[in-house]
Design an enzyme around this catalytic site. Structure first.
Site, PDB file in Angstrom:
ATOM      1  N   CYS A 116       0.814  -1.221   0.000  1.00  0.00           N
ATOM      2  CA  CYS A 116       0.000   0.000   0.000  1.00  0.00           C
ATOM      3  C   CYS A 116       0.845   1.269   0.000  1.00  0.00           C
ATOM      4  O   CYS A 116       0.319   2.353  -0.248  1.00  0.00           O
ATOM      5  CB  CYS A 116      -0.923   0.015   1.214  1.00  0.00           C
ATOM      6  N   HIS A 258      -3.253   6.962   3.531  1.00  0.00           N
ATOM      7  CA  HIS A 258      -3.706   5.701   2.952  1.00  0.00           C
ATOM      8  C   HIS A 258      -5.055   5.333   3.578  1.00  0.00           C
ATOM      9  O   HIS A 258      -5.249   5.472   4.784  1.00  0.00           O
ATOM     10  CB  HIS A 258      -2.662   4.620   3.240  1.00  0.00           C
ATOM     11  N   ASN A 288     -10.217  -0.386   0.784  1.00  0.00           N
ATOM     12  CA  ASN A 288      -8.761  -0.255   0.686  1.00  0.00           C
ATOM     13  C   ASN A 288      -8.323  -0.700  -0.714  1.00  0.00           C
ATOM     14  O   ASN A 288      -8.355  -1.884  -1.032  1.00  0.00           O
ATOM     15  CB  ASN A 288      -8.103  -1.135   1.765  1.00  0.00           C
TER      16      ASN A 288
END
Ligand code: ACO
Length: 331
Positions: A116, A258, A288
């Site tokens: 990520c 994030h 996500n």
């Protein structure tokens, strides 16, 4: 580090697949509830790639939107860097696939694997090429189709992920320009890699009938451990980059973290003593999307005229590796 030129964000673009899966749809797949997902993660729906869509299909659309939102012409792009852990193939790189799709020839194209945090890593690398004069316009893309490497029987992970691509053009900036990538910071701690991992499919555990039967090609995550490290590391990445640039968090117009869990974002905001009104959050709509969350959120915020030219932005992320980092810029 000395630099010859400045780098800036010329533009952003993003793309999400058409199909949407919401929490009520997930209730029909695993033992979960809309209430659990909303309260524990802040997510409500996520976009899911179709059977025929691969990472480069999403990345291509995001790239076209970023290029067409800038004054940079296709022929002026001189590097392609893609952050992904769910590319079209183990090899060749998805960046090479995109080079072909965009009709660009004889320019370097490569992928970066940092989970990520991939988009932050890719910006850090792109910035160096632009600042030392080796490139003038770099196409950077964060793209992920984690739903194709998700164990749809594991409620601990399958409710979390969505698919998306986000792109940015990083260009040389004239010294008179307001737009500037001020600094970037990347870090890693490989000793914690086993807590967030795709165990099979590489040379450690090549694909076999057994690895497929045991679901070892899907995302394995010890969510609770990752949760705690995420807050600690993103906080450190934000405070360190601000301190070394003599800035305070109050000097920042927008923080774009994030989007892994709303509780992580709220905890980060609270530790930084920043009101949630200064933090860009879109997790409810997308879940996500790994390396795509930040460019997707920035692109949306620019299009909504929240982020404007000259605003100071702070990007921060955390992911598999473990990796983390931050980028400080005037958009
Ligand atoms: N529905 C209902 N119950 C669930 C679900 C679900 N979907 N998932 C887990 N539970 C249950 C668990 O079984 C557990 O039950 P038990 O107490 O009876 O054992 C209970 O809920 C609590 O489980 P926890 O794992 O402790 O829940 P937590 O509050 O930690 O939330 C989550 C889990 C959302 C995964 C959280 O830990 C998280 O967000 N972690 C960080 C994720 C992240 O940042 N990843 C990095 C990026 S990903 C990348 O790089 C690819």
């Amino acid at each position: 580090m000395s630099k010859t030129y400045n780098a800036k964000f010329s533009s952003f673009g993003s793309f999400t697949p058409a199909k949407i899966l919401n929490n009520f749809d997930l209730e029909k797949i695993v033992d979960t509830s809309d209430e659990w997902i909303r309260t524990r993660t802040g997510m409500f729906e996520r976009h899911i790639a179709s059977e025929n869509e691969a990472a480069s299909d999403l990345a291509y659309q995001a790239a076209v939107r970023a290029i067409e939102s800038s004054s940079v012409k296709y022929k002026d792009i001189d590097h392609i860097i893609i952050a992904t852990i769910s590319g079209d193939h183990p090899f060749p790189s998805t960046a090479c696939v995109i080079q072909k799709k965009l009709g660009l020839k004889n320019i370097p194209a490569f992928d970066i694997s940092a989970g990520c945090t991939g988009f932050i890593y890719a910006i850090d690398v792109a910035r160096q090429y632009v600042e030392n004069g080796a490139a003038q316009n770099i196409l950077v893309i964060g793209v992920e189709i984690l739903t194709k490497i998700t164990n749809w029987k594991d409620r601990n992970t399958c409710v979390l992920f969505g698919d998306a691509a986000g792109a940015a053009i990083i260009s040389r900036a004239e010294s008179s320009e307001i737009s500037l990538i001020i600094d970037s910071l990347i870090e890693a701690d490989g000793s914690q890699g086993e807590y967030l991992i795709q165990k099979a499919g590489g040379s450690r555990m090549p694909a076999s009938h057994e690895t497929v039967d045991q679901n070892l090609h899907t995302v394995y995550m010890e969510g609770n451990r990752i949760f705690k490290s995420a807050i600690k590391c993103m906080y450190a990445a934000c405070t360190e980059i601000l301190a070394r640039n003599d800035l305070k968090v109050a000097d920042i117009d927008w923080i774009i973290p994030h989007q892994a869990n709303l509780r992580i974002i709220e905890a980060l905001a609270s530790k930084l003593k920043v009101p949630m009104s200064k933090i860009i959050v879109n997790i409810e709509k997308y879940g996500n999307t790994s390396s795509a969350t930040i460019p997707l959120a920035v692109d949306e915020a620019i299009r909504a005229q929240k982020i404007r030219r000259g605003d100071k932005i702070l990007l921060t992320s955390f992911g598999a590796g473990l990796t983390w980092g931050s980028v400080l810029a005037r958009y």
